[in-house]
Design an enzyme around this catalytic site. Structure first.
Site, PDB file in Angstrom:
ATOM      1  N   HIS A 158       0.873  -0.812  -0.178  1.00 42.08           N
ATOM      2  CA  HIS A 158       0.180  -0.491   0.270  1.00 42.08           C
ATOM      3  C   HIS A 158       1.104   1.313   0.081  1.00 42.08           C
ATOM      4  O   HIS A 158       1.910   1.970   1.076  1.00 42.08           O
ATOM      5  CB  HIS A 158      -1.276   0.055   0.670  1.00 42.08           C
ATOM      6  CG  HIS A 158      -2.032  -0.595   1.306  1.00 42.08           C
ATOM      7  ND1 HIS A 158      -3.526  -0.612   1.982  1.00 42.08           N
ATOM      8  CD2 HIS A 158      -2.119  -1.908   0.465  1.00 42.08           C
ATOM      9  CE1 HIS A 158      -4.007  -1.151   1.788  1.00 42.08           C
ATOM     10  NE2 HIS A 158      -3.731  -2.543   0.443  1.00 42.08           N
TER      11      HIS A 158
ATOM     12  N   LYS B 299       2.908   0.927  14.819  1.00 35.32           N
ATOM     13  CA  LYS B 299       3.658   0.197  15.252  1.00 35.32           C
ATOM     14  C   LYS B 299       4.282  -0.267  16.252  1.00 35.32           C
ATOM     15  O   LYS B 299       5.795  -0.738  16.146  1.00 35.32           O
ATOM     16  CB  LYS B 299       4.612   1.842  15.799  1.00 35.32           C
ATOM     17  CG  LYS B 299       4.613   2.730  15.033  1.00 35.32           C
ATOM     18  CD  LYS B 299       5.520   2.665  13.717  1.00 35.32           C
ATOM     19  CE  LYS B 299       4.930   3.973  12.472  1.00 35.32           C
ATOM     20  NZ  LYS B 299       4.906   2.854  10.906  1.00 35.32           N
TER      21      LYS B 299
ATOM     22  N   TYR C  90      -8.700   5.843   7.880  1.00 29.33           N
ATOM     23  CA  TYR C  90      -8.964   6.107   9.512  1.00 29.33           C
ATOM     24  C   TYR C  90     -10.218   7.079   9.331  1.00 29.33           C
ATOM     25  O   TYR C  90      -9.600   8.216   9.473  1.00 29.33           O
ATOM     26  CB  TYR C  90      -7.244   7.050  10.260  1.00 29.33           C
ATOM     27  CG  TYR C  90      -6.202   5.656  10.022  1.00 29.33           C
ATOM     28  CD1 TYR C  90      -5.577   5.419   8.834  1.00 29.33           C
ATOM     29  CD2 TYR C  90      -5.916   5.132  11.653  1.00 29.33           C
ATOM     30  CE1 TYR C  90      -4.568   4.063   8.658  1.00 29.33           C
ATOM     31  CE2 TYR C  90      -5.219   3.865  11.186  1.00 29.33           C
ATOM     32  CZ  TYR C  90      -4.415   3.692  10.080  1.00 29.33           C
ATOM     33  OH  TYR C  90      -3.609   2.866  10.076  1.00 29.33           O
TER      34      TYR C  90
ATOM     35  N   TYR D 267       4.780   6.997   8.904  1.00 26.86           N
ATOM     36  CA  TYR D 267       3.762   6.027   9.167  1.00 26.86           C
ATOM     37  C   TYR D 267       4.959   4.566   8.181  1.00 26.86           C
ATOM     38  O   TYR D 267       4.837   3.555   8.745  1.00 26.86           O
ATOM     39  CB  TYR D 267       2.543   6.599   8.648  1.00 26.86           C
ATOM     40  CG  TYR D 267       1.453   5.014   7.969  1.00 26.86           C
ATOM     41  CD1 TYR D 267       0.654   4.848   9.434  1.00 26.86           C
ATOM     42  CD2 TYR D 267       1.781   4.460   7.708  1.00 26.86           C
ATOM     43  CE1 TYR D 267      -0.452   4.469   8.882  1.00 26.86           C
ATOM     44  CE2 TYR D 267       0.484   3.116   7.161  1.00 26.86           C
ATOM     45  CZ  TYR D 267      -0.543   3.496   8.633  1.00 26.86           C
ATOM     46  OH  TYR D 267      -1.089   2.076   8.668  1.00 26.86           O
TER      47      TYR D 267
ATOM     48  N   PRO E  54      -2.863   0.797  19.037  1.00 28.54           N
ATOM     49  CA  PRO E  54      -2.998   0.671  18.080  1.00 28.54           C
ATOM     50  C   PRO E  54      -2.446   1.437  16.711  1.00 28.54           C
ATOM     51  O   PRO E  54      -2.369   0.992  15.263  1.00 28.54           O
ATOM     52  CB  PRO E  54      -3.753  -0.931  17.605  1.00 28.54           C
ATOM     53  CG  PRO E  54      -4.571  -0.199  18.944  1.00 28.54           C
ATOM     54  CD  PRO E  54      -4.183   0.707  20.045  1.00 28.54           C
TER      55      PRO E  54
END
Ligand code: APR
Ligand code: PHB
Length: 393
Positions: free
Chosen positions: A68, A292, A197, A380, A288
């Site tokens: 992704h 990570k 998200y 990220y 979460p």
């Protein structure tokens, strides 16, 4: 060498050492079935992907994992795309369940015939500050004692290893959040190409996935909620509301698994005490949001495996002495990023109007400024902190 715990940290450490010709015994409290069924997060950073490939366990990940290059952030009913790869010179993440990583590592270890003991009870450590440390455990009804040179404490947050470090030696920092994640695994194709998200006044939601035919979804709930009070219908209904954006539909499917996980941030330092070296969740926990946890564990054991290789080859103990300091910078960066993602996206029941306006402003900035998006993106996909952390000061 003894390794306590067969989660991702202990198993990967065992694999990296085995490839250097260093033998270790892994002592695990749970059964193989339990460890292989435990469902955790599923986002691998660029650096994690590379380490798994180099460790010889990347084959199925490369075949079945979903690369992704971006994520979506949803708020006030609008969906915003963060093109992470474009913002980070082509870096990306791989969607591949931690459970699958664990299965691959166990298969590799068993194929090599390297020692991995499941179902060990009453695990305890002795002589950690002596020259002859031991790991004691009961296996197949027999009490055993494993003498070793060094012990890797990879037994997670609730394990025994961290507790072997005296309180006056260990400093800890932490925070508990006033919310938890209710997660489901659903037998249905994901309704999105990349993770969503979502910030919503009813609480956070996340649409993730495990494969082209299995979805993983989460909603924020109160930490005192009981899973039995959440029917599948109630969960889907919240997901529809919280993930909503114009022109988009969420497809429901059979729920295969559901559970509630509390959220906390935690750091313990130093990660070394005498002959004991902590790695992964044994030393630190992140909420979460941002996924990570596994990546931090992989980063720790990569540094640790190198240091142990130098030790066992009688090159030097310098890297072992620096182990804790070398991990610290990455640990705190991940702590901040996970805390930041969590506070930006969750509904804090204790927040005042001022706090809510700050949150809205942060969301608008993150989804519109290229500089802000780049900061999110580089965290990220994972920062290359290992190199920079070595020779600071
Ligand atoms: N003796 C032996 N093994 C133990 C003991 C004990 N006393 N206590 C716990 N364990 C085992 C657990 O059963 C588990 O298999 O140690 C292992 C620890 O694994 P994880 O909790 O998965 O931790 P870690 O390997 O550090 O991986 C970090 O996993 O927990 C997630 O969010 C976390 O994604 C992150 C990653
Ligand atoms: C998951 O797929 O389980 C997942 C994905 C992203 C997160 C956390 C969990 O931030």
């Amino acid at each position: 060498m003894a390794i306590v715990g067969a989660g991702p940290a202990g198993l990967l450490l065992g694999q990296l050492l085995h490839r250097q010709g260093i033998e270790a015994v892994i002592v695990e409290a749970r059964s193989r079935d339990y460890v292989e069924a435990r469902i955790r997060a599923g986002v691998l950073e660029q650096g994690t992907i590379e380490v798994l490939r180099e460790a010889g366990v990347g084959e199925r990940m490369d075949r079945e994992g979903l690369p992704h290059g971006g994520i979506y952030i949803n708020y006030e009913g609008m969906r915003h795309h963060i093109p992470m790869s474009d913002l980070t010179g082509g870096r990306a993440v791989m969607i591949y369940g931690q459970t699958e990583v664990v299965k691959d590592l166990i298969a590799a270890r068993l194929k090599d015939g390297a020692p991995l003991l499941f179902d060990c009870s009453d695990v305890s450590l002795g002589g950690v500050t002596s020259g002859e440390p031991v790991v004691r455990y009961t296996h197949d009804g027999q009490d055993r004692e494993l003498g070793c040179e060094l012990i890797a404490g990879c037994d997670g947050f609730h394990g025994v290893c961290r507790r072997a470090i005296p309180e006056d030696v260990l400093t800890t920092w932490g925070r508990e959040y006033p919310f938890a994640w209710l997660g489901i695994l659903a037998d249905v194709a994901p309704s999105t190409d990349e993770l969503i998200y979502a910030q919503h006044e009813r609480g956070f939601a996340l649409h993730s996935m495990r494969s082209p035919s299995v979805s993983r979804l989460y909603i924020q709930v109160d930490p005192t909620e009981k899973i039995d009070d959440w029917s599948d219908e109630r969960i889907w209904s919240e997901l529809h509301v919280r993930l909503a954006s114009e022109g988009w539909e969420l497809t429901e499917g059979p729920v295969i698994e559901k559970s509630i996980t509390p959220m906390r941030s935690f750091v313990a330092s130093p990660m070394r005490y005498g002959r004991l070296l902590l790695a992964g969740d044994a030393a630190h926990i992140v909420p979460p949001t941002g996924a990570k946890g596994l990546n931090l564990a992989v980063a720790d054991v990569t540094v640790l495996a190198e240091a142990l290789t130098e030790h066992f080859r009688h090159v030097s103990d310098a890297a072992l002495d620096e182990y804790s300091d070398r991990c610290t910078m990455r640990v705190w960066r991940a702590q901040h990023f996970s805390w930041w993602m969590t506070t930006m996206l969750h509904q804090d029941p204790g927040a005042d109007e001022y706090g809510r306006e700050l949150q809205r402003s942060q969301l608008r900035y993150t989804c519109s400024s290229e500089a802000a998006m780049t900061s999110l993106a580089e965290n990220y996909v994972g920062l290359r902190l290992q190199e920079t952390a070595v020779h600071h000061g």
